[in-house]
Motif scaffolding. Structure first.
Motif, PDB file in Angstrom:
ATOM      1  N   GLN A  21       0.826  -1.204   0.000  1.00 30.94           N
ATOM      2  CA  GLN A  21       0.000   0.000   0.000  1.00 30.94           C
ATOM      3  C   GLN A  21       0.864   1.259   0.000  1.00 30.94           C
ATOM      4  O   GLN A  21       0.539   2.250  -0.665  1.00 30.94           O
ATOM      5  N   ILE A  22       1.985   1.237   0.746  1.00 27.26           N
ATOM      6  CA  ILE A  22       2.873   2.398   0.785  1.00 27.26           C
ATOM      7  C   ILE A  22       3.505   2.626  -0.572  1.00 27.26           C
ATOM      8  O   ILE A  22       3.597   3.769  -1.067  1.00 27.26           O
ATOM      9  N   GLN A  23       3.950   1.553  -1.231  1.00 31.53           N
ATOM     10  CA  GLN A  23       4.538   1.689  -2.556  1.00 31.53           C
ATOM     11  C   GLN A  23       3.532   2.261  -3.550  1.00 31.53           C
ATOM     12  O   GLN A  23       3.855   3.151  -4.350  1.00 31.53           O
ATOM     13  N   GLU A  24       2.300   1.773  -3.517  1.00 30.34           N
ATOM     14  CA  GLU A  24       1.275   2.300  -4.419  1.00 30.34           C
ATOM     15  C   GLU A  24       0.982   3.763  -4.128  1.00 30.34           C
ATOM     16  O   GLU A  24       0.791   4.564  -5.055  1.00 30.34           O
ATOM     17  N   ALA A  25       0.959   4.133  -2.853  1.00 30.43           N
ATOM     18  CA  ALA A  25       0.684   5.537  -2.502  1.00 30.43           C
ATOM     19  C   ALA A  25       1.811   6.447  -2.975  1.00 30.43           C
ATOM     20  O   ALA A  25       1.560   7.559  -3.480  1.00 30.43           O
ATOM     21  N   LEU A  26       3.073   6.005  -2.858  1.00 30.37           N
ATOM     22  CA  LEU A  26       4.191   6.809  -3.330  1.00 30.37           C
ATOM     23  C   LEU A  26       4.173   6.962  -4.848  1.00 30.37           C
ATOM     24  O   LEU A  26       4.433   8.056  -5.379  1.00 30.37           O
ATOM     25  N   GLN A  27       3.876   5.896  -5.537  1.00 32.94           N
ATOM     26  CA  GLN A  27       3.783   5.974  -7.002  1.00 32.94           C
ATOM     27  C   GLN A  27       2.644   6.893  -7.435  1.00 32.94           C
ATOM     28  O   GLN A  27       2.790   7.684  -8.375  1.00 32.94           O
ATOM     29  N   ARG A  28       1.527   6.799  -6.772  1.00 31.59           N
ATOM     30  CA  ARG A  28       0.391   7.659  -7.117  1.00 31.59           C
ATOM     31  C   ARG A  28       0.697   9.123  -6.830  1.00 31.59           C
ATOM     32  O   ARG A  28       0.333  10.018  -7.601  1.00 31.59           O
ATOM     33  N   PHE A  53       3.007  10.459  -9.516  1.00 30.77           N
ATOM     34  CA  PHE A  53       2.288  10.672 -10.771  1.00 30.77           C
ATOM     35  C   PHE A  53       1.391  11.911 -10.693  1.00 30.77           C
ATOM     36  O   PHE A  53       1.347  12.721 -11.637  1.00 30.77           O
ATOM     37  N   ASP A  54       0.690  12.086  -9.588  1.00 27.76           N
ATOM     38  CA  ASP A  54      -0.207  13.235  -9.454  1.00 27.76           C
ATOM     39  C   ASP A  54       0.559  14.553  -9.403  1.00 27.76           C
ATOM     40  O   ASP A  54       0.045  15.594  -9.840  1.00 27.76           O
ATOM     41  N   SER A  55       1.765  14.546  -8.861  1.00 27.19           N
ATOM     42  CA  SER A  55       2.539  15.779  -8.750  1.00 27.19           C
ATOM     43  C   SER A  55       3.455  16.018  -9.948  1.00 27.19           C
ATOM     44  O   SER A  55       4.213  16.997  -9.947  1.00 27.19           O
ATOM     45  N   ASN A  56       3.396  15.127 -10.949  1.00 31.32           N
ATOM     46  CA  ASN A  56       4.243  15.240 -12.144  1.00 31.32           C
ATOM     47  C   ASN A  56       5.727  15.336 -11.774  1.00 31.32           C
ATOM     48  O   ASN A  56       6.490  16.128 -12.340  1.00 31.32           O
TER      49      ASN A  56
END
Length: 606
Positions: free
Chosen positions: A139-146, A149-152
């Motif tokens: 979950q932490i890895q997915e949150a960091l990737q997201r 991506f959201d912050s470009n």
């Protein structure tokens, strides 16, 4: 603003008032001599007073008054507009204050967390180290990737697991049912990482021990109904701000629910419903030999049927043998429950030692403690069960006392089974041997381990050792830096630990007798309120006295039995878990895992 508004309220015609004042002051000033006028002007200059010109011509005076009146009117209009603007602004702020406050807390928490991060050697990225549950890694890895991506972000977030010898925080996954039980344990101390959690057993043992002291299925139903109100309305009440006492009760609603359910069970065992017995599981096994036994002053009961199928026979209630019978039953039952729970605590210390690979605690703590406790009080529990099964009239306390004072004397009428004398002598010898077994070997073995470790011998060191016993600096990069082994300190610590357990085995077993004492106190209070209040009022055949008696009975039952007795039994059950149970295995020297969460900001202070 305030002084101006008060001035206008006291003087509905301010212009006329000022005009009159000015005229009086002007007439007074005009009557003064020139020297007096100069003195007054100098005094005004000395004190920094403002001076305003005032013409002697009446026409010019009228123009000045008109001009001042216009200014006053403008100021009044400005003040009114300011007050209206202030009210509108405060009303808008009041509607959005919670949202603004939450946003400010969110921003502060983000920057506070960012300030704990460190710059990389290239000073182009931030590095953060922290604890996280293993199950949340994905979950932490997915949150960091997201987030990247959201912050470009041009640089992706790197998540890497670090290996450290630092003790991790403790985190237990709980829900709304188990969280309150875990809080009871955490109030004593947070478990160190991967230590056996007594909260699992507390879910059952805590409400059960409470119910042993609060055994009345009528009072249990009252507690259950009050708790169901909080459970049914928990969604609405959880979003409201409650008082301190109500908030505490609401937070422990599931604990109280379990306490009430166990109280209903033990009340059925005691056969008490507001101190009134019922034949719920069949007719009584006893009947009156003659009419004299109905006045509850003589023992005229004979057994005419099979033993009552469940709980205490209702025929005991109201008889002269009730108190001796219940005294014996509840006292022996308290000892059995206490010895069983203390044995559970010692067994959990074994699993702690096995998990942390501490063989010294297994051989020189778990085994001698089990031998000492069960050689004395485990044997007493065995005698209680044998006496119940055989119906013997042996005096168990006489047996236990003279087991120490005169172990070679014959038992006579107190003998319950063949070979009892030899068995008692062997158990007494084992109990005496277990005391030096706990005291002496462990300090010397710890000293030997310390010496072998310093001499570089091929010796497998202990993976987990009591840090208070073995004062060794744990530094992998500088293995030669070690502190000296203080044998006297280790020996004194072990001596204190041994004395504490030996004396505690006696005092802790006696402490469980509070189950018997509070149970009898609750039962006798119920009898007093029922017989001396309700039945006494009923006997007057007066409706007013009956209503007053019912009201007093309700208030006494709710105030004393349902509130004060509940709190008293709760605190005593809490003490039995913290002192008598958890001190056998639970160190509680860890620290709690507090994750970063915006959801927790509402409950936190600045």
């Amino acid at each position: 603003m305030c002084s101006s508004s008060r001035f206008l309220q006291r003087n509905p015609s301010p212009i006329l008032f000022l005009e009159r004042r000015w005229r009086k002051m002007y007439l007074w000033f005009s009557t003064l001599e020139k020297g007096q006028k100069n003195k007054i002007l100098k005094i005004c200059e000395a004190f920094g007073a403002n001076r305003y010109p005032f013409a002697e011509d009446l026409g010019k005076q009228a123009l000045m008054i008109t001009e001042v009146s216009g200014r006053i009117s403008e100021l009044k209009t400005t003040i009114d507009a300011g007050l209206l603007q202030r009210d509108n602004l405060l009303r808008t702020i009041g509607d959005q204050f919670e949202q603004w406050n939450l946003k400010v807390k969110t921003e502060k928490s983000i920057y506070h967390t960012l300030n704990m991060l460190s710059l990389d050697v290239t000073k182009k990225c931030l590095v953060a180290e922290g604890w996280s549950p293993v199950f949340a890694t994905k979950q932490i890895q997915e949150a960091l990737q997201r987030a990247a991506f959201d912050s470009n972000s041009q640089v992706g977030a790197i998540f890497q697991v670090l290996h450290t010898r630092e003790s991790p925080p403790t985190y237990f996954r709980t829900n709304k049912f188990t969280s309150a039980f875990q809080e009871i344990v955490d109030a004593y101390g947070v478990a160190k990482y991967q230590e056996a959690n007594p909260g699992v057993y507390t879910i059952v043992t805590f409400p059960f021990l409470f119910a042993v002291m609060f055994g009345d299925w009528g009072h249990g139903i009252c507690l259950l109904l009050a708790t169901l109100y909080f459970i049914v309305r928990e969604k609405k009440l959880s979003s409201q701000k409650l008082g301190d006492i109500t908030e505490m009760t609401f937070g422990g609603r599931y604990v109280i629910m379990m306490m009430s359910l166990f109280s209903i069970y033990t009340g059925l065992v005691y056969n008490e419903f507001f101190s009134v017995p019922f034949e719920l599981f069949g007719r009584s096994a006893y009947a009156c030999r003659d009419l004299s036994c109905r006045d509850a002053t003589t023992v005229g009961l004979i057994k005419v049927r099979d033993t009552y199928p469940f709980g205490v026979d209702p025929a005991w209630h109201g008889s002269r043998s009730e108190l001796p019978f219940l005294n014996s039953l509840k006292m022996k039952m308290s000892i059995l429950l206490g010895v069983a729970q203390m044995n559970l605590g010692i067994i959990l210390s074994y699993f702690n030692a096995i998990f942390f690979r501490n063989s010294l605690n297994v051989w020189f703590q778990f085994i001698p403690q089990m031998i000492f406790l069960n050689s004395l009080f485990g044997y007493l529990s065995f005698l209680i069960i044998v006496k119940w099964c055989t119906g013997s009239q042996a005096d168990l306390y006489h047996i236990l006392i003279y087991m120490f004072l005169s172990p070679t004397d014959e038992l006579g009428e107190n003998q319950l089974f063949p070979g009892q004398k030899i068995t008692q002598q062997v158990l007494l010898l084992l109990a005496l041997v277990s005391v030096p077994w706990m005291l002496l070997p462990k300090p010397f073995l710890l000293k030997r381990q310390h010496e072998n470790r310093h001499q570089g011998q091929s010796y497998a060191p202990l993976e987990s050792t009591d840090e208070t016993l073995l004062s060794v600096a744990n530094n992998d990069s500088h293995g030669h830096d070690h502190e000296e082994f203080e044998f006297s300190e280790v020996f004194v610590h072990q001596l204190i630990h041994t004395i504490e357990f030996v004396l505690g085995a006696v005092s802790n077993t006696a402490s469980y007798l509070r189950l018997w004492a509070l149970s009898l106190a609750h039962s006798e209070l119920s009898v007093v309120f029922y017989e001396k209040v309700l039945l006494l009022a009923w006997g007057y055949n007066n409706i007013i006295i009956l209503i007053v008696g019912i009201i007093v009975f309700i208030f006494a039952t709710v105030g004393v039995l349902l509130i004060m007795e509940t709190l008293s039994a709760f605190l005593h059950a809490l003490r039995l878990h913290w002192v008598e149970f958890q001190n056998k295995f639970y160190e509680g020297d860890g620290y709690k895992f507090y994750p970063f969460s915006f959801a927790l900001l509402d409950d936190e202070d600045d």
